[in-house]
Enzyme design. Structure first.
Site, short mmCIF file in Angstrom:
data_model
loop_
_atom_site.label_atom_id
_atom_site.label_comp_id
_atom_site.label_asym_id
_atom_site.label_seq_id
_atom_site.Cartn_x
_atom_site.Cartn_y
_atom_site.Cartn_z
N LYS A 146 0.83 -1.21 0.00
CA LYS A 146 0.00 0.00 0.00
C LYS A 146 0.86 1.26 0.00
O LYS A 146 0.50 2.26 -0.61
CB LYS A 146 -0.97 -0.01 1.19
CG LYS A 146 -2.10 -0.98 1.01
CD LYS A 146 -3.25 -0.68 1.96
CE LYS A 146 -4.36 -1.70 1.78
NZ LYS A 146 -5.40 -1.58 2.82
N LYS A 192 -6.31 -11.95 -8.75
CA LYS A 192 -7.58 -12.08 -8.06
C LYS A 192 -8.60 -11.08 -8.63
O LYS A 192 -8.20 -9.99 -9.04
CB LYS A 192 -7.35 -11.73 -6.57
CG LYS A 192 -8.08 -12.63 -5.59
CD LYS A 192 -7.62 -12.35 -4.19
CE LYS A 192 -8.70 -11.62 -3.42
NZ LYS A 192 -8.42 -11.51 -1.99
N LYS A 203 -11.94 -5.31 -6.58
CA LYS A 203 -12.84 -4.17 -6.73
C LYS A 203 -12.08 -2.95 -7.23
O LYS A 203 -12.69 -1.98 -7.64
CB LYS A 203 -13.61 -3.89 -5.44
CG LYS A 203 -12.81 -3.83 -4.17
CD LYS A 203 -13.76 -3.74 -2.95
CE LYS A 203 -12.99 -3.82 -1.65
NZ LYS A 203 -13.86 -3.81 -0.48
#
Ligand code: TRP
Length: 335
Positions: free
Chosen positions: A115, A197, A200
């Site tokens: 992140k 994966k 979103k």
């Protein structure tokens, strides 16, 4: 434990549009687990602001997520569905746990590194101590089990270490939680790149089926899913796109992968993709209808939010007071 039922905690962030992967991989499982455990399911909005959010959007999404928990089939009378920000104990316990966490431990967290690399203009202290807040979420309710994906295992391991460290100094204060490893949810991959994966936050809208996609969009995305040129329906790693579609079909219909392969043996990918689209629509359409129905009754949702925050708070405060006393904060004198 409450009676003979074990306590389970999990949370989801209300950022981005939830995908079929979130539903089949987590939410659907939460519904099943709620039959067996005393469940706390939070909308973890404190975690969300570690990345800059639009306030109105965050509020809207948080409510939608909580409504979706109910639409998916979690009973708000039995399980506790609430906003993390409505129970101040999360932040208070996180502070105390911060004082028991080493910089070195947090520096090793792979999610922080990822992140931080992604948000270089905003590497804030909250992002760094994110896993400590997560530990507070779990320990506050004395959770026995925590269903998490592999990406959160490192955080759960830290949670266990913090609980054990604290208990070693102050006695048996926290339940040391276990990861829930039972029949885990299906891992759904991107429709455009089956090595990733389904996410979103994918920039390619065709890579993910969103829970609120309409039937035509769902069918179109399935039709366009990346497969291979082998031309034969088999369930194997060498055909990852097809394997993912079989997983999706399996999860939506409850049929095992072998059964699916047998049923579609000798048929073309086009036909199978249509069947996948239909199967996804059959799952998502009723979910969307329940969601819209629930959403209309604002007062009922408000009541759920109010009552469940109170129930969560009642448990949280017990752990918090115990911890505050252990570390030496003055007792609150009544009267
Ligand atoms: N960090 C988790 C995620 O992004 C969400 C979360 C926050 C969570 N607190 C938690 C999950 C406690 C399980 C238990 O998926």
């Amino acid at each position: 434990m409450i009676g003979d039922r074990k306590i389970l905690f999990s949370g989801m962030q209300a950022t981005g549009n939830l995908t079929l992967g979130n539903y089949l991989g987590a939410l659907k499982n939460w519904v099943a687990l709620s039959e067996e455990y005393e469940c706390y399911y939070a909308v973890v909005d404190l975690h969300s602001i570690t990345v800059r959010q639009d306030p109105a959007e965050l509020r809207k999404r948080a409510r939608a997520l909580l409504t979706l928990y109910i639409a998916a089939g979690i009973d708000p009378e039995k399980s506790i569905l609430y906003y993390q920000s409505h129970v101040s104990g999360h932040a208070e316990l996180a502070w105390i746990l911060n004082c028991f966490t080493y910089m070195g431990e947090l520096n090793r967290m792979t999610q922080f590194k990822d992140k931080a690399a992604k948000h270089q203009d905003n590497i804030n202290a909250g992002l760094f101590t994110y896993p400590v807040l997560m530990a507070a979420d779990i320990l506050l309710y004395q959770a026995d089990v925590v269903p998490v994906g592999v990406d959160q295992m490192q955080h759960l391991e830290l949670t266990r270490n913090l609980a054990e460290r604290f208990n070693a100094v102050y006695g048996d204060v926290f339940t040391v939680p276990e990861a829930y490893i039972g029949k885990v949810g299906a891992k759904i991959m991107s429709l455009q790149d089956p090595s990733k994966k389904m996410s979103k936050s994918d920039e390619n809208p065709n890579a993910s089926i969103y829970l609120m996609d309409d039937p035509d969009t769902i069918r179109r995305k399935c039709k366009r899913a990346v497969t291979d040129s082998e031309g034969e329906i088999r369930y194997r790693d060498e055909q990852p796109g097809l394997k993912n579609l079989i997983d999706i079909y399996s999860a939506c219909t409850g049929k095992g992968p072998d059964e699916v392969v047998n049923a579609f043996a000798g048929r073309g990918y086009g036909e199978f993709k249509e069947a996948v689209g239909d199967a996804v629509v059959a799952v998502l359409q009723p979910l969307q209808e329940r969601f819209r129905e629930l959403e209309k009754d604002k007062a009922a949702i408000d009541a759920v939010i109010r009552n469940n925050a109170e129930r969560a708070n009642a448990t949280a405060i017990k752990t918090l007071r115990k911890v505050q006393k252990k570390v030496g904060f003055p007792e609150r004198v009544r009267g």
